[in-house]
Design an enzyme around this catalytic site. Structure first.
Site, short mmCIF file in Angstrom:
data_model
loop_
_atom_site.label_atom_id
_atom_site.label_comp_id
_atom_site.label_asym_id
_atom_site.label_seq_id
_atom_site.Cartn_x
_atom_site.Cartn_y
_atom_site.Cartn_z
N SER A 134 65.10 49.83 -14.74
CA SER A 134 66.08 48.79 -15.09
C SER A 134 66.31 48.85 -16.59
CB SER A 134 65.56 47.39 -14.70
OG SER A 134 66.52 46.40 -15.00
N GLU A 135 67.57 48.74 -16.99
CA GLU A 135 67.92 48.99 -18.38
C GLU A 135 67.32 47.99 -19.36
OE1 GLU A 135 72.38 47.17 -18.60
OE2 GLU A 135 71.94 48.67 -17.09
N ASN A 136 66.82 46.84 -18.86
CA ASN A 136 66.18 45.90 -19.77
C ASN A 136 64.76 46.32 -20.12
OD1 ASN A 136 65.71 45.21 -16.97
ND2 ASN A 136 64.65 43.39 -17.67
#
Length: 217
Positions: A45-47
């Site tokens: 996940s890009e976070n």
């Protein structure tokens, strides 16, 4: 016809052993719930999360463990957390094998619009810009038509573009389609859906072979 979980189940069949997979916001986040147990997959996940698992059961949520869409998630043994610089280094460095995104529109040449509807307030394009610019294998999860019954698979996108010519495959509630230099190619139809239904719901150029198999979900 498929619901959102059905779309996610079909896309899960595209995930291979050893893949690093980025899941976008919306339907793509459901894919982690349906991947086969006998393969090893790392969901990113890009976070800043690597090693996401399925969504937690009610009562088991941890508000500090979320995906890019701010949904609570679970993590698998060996999962790691890191800052955005490292996360986008993975994405921009092409270390992600498969990217699964939602979309508002996809054009027959593979253009995607998934970040903005003019007149509506948005915070920005976010990580979608990096994902479509860097990924070589993009599958879109979306509904075939909008709430008004209008096609979302178009000759040309009408909304602001996120990426140009980047989408390789689309899974909708009606069908599985490939994006080719000649336009959309119908690969599979959803249970209970006819080829004629799909043709009527697709504005862009659609190629239909002699035999189109029914999806196995």
């Amino acid at each position: 016809m498929l619901d959102k979980n059905g779309i996610a189940k079909r896309i899960a069949q595209e995930v291979k052993d050893g893949y690093y997979v980025n899941l976008g916001i919306g339907i793509p986040t459901l894919v982690a719930n349906f991947v086969r147990d006998d393969i090893s997959v790392e969901f990113q996940s890009e976070n800043g999360v690597l090693g996401m698992g399925p969504f937690p059961f009610e009562g088991d949520e941890d508000a500090d463990v979320i995906n890019a869409g701010k949904q609570t998630i679970t993590t698998l043994p060996g999962a790691s957390f890191f800052d955005s610089a490292l996360s986008f280094g993975m994405i921009r460095g092409k270390h992600v094998d498969l990217t699964i995104l939602g979309a508002m529109e996809v054009a027959e040449n593979g253009d995607i619009a998934n970040w903005k509807i003019p007149g509506k307030m948005v915070k920005g394009m976010g990580g979608a810009m990096d994902l479509v610019a860097s990924a070589e294998n993009i599958i879109v999860a979306m509904m075939h038509t909008n709430k008004a019954g209008e096609s979302k698979l178009l000759k040309r996108c009408t909304l602001p573009l996120t990426g140009v010519g980047c989408v390789r495959k689309i899974v909708t509630n009606l069908a599985v389609l490939a994006v080719t230099p000649e336009g959309f190619k119908l690969l599979e139809r959803a249970p209970g859906v006819t080829v004629e239904d799909i043709v009527k719901a697709t504005e862009g150029k659609l190629m239909v072979g002699e035999e189109v198999s029914e999806m196995r979900i």
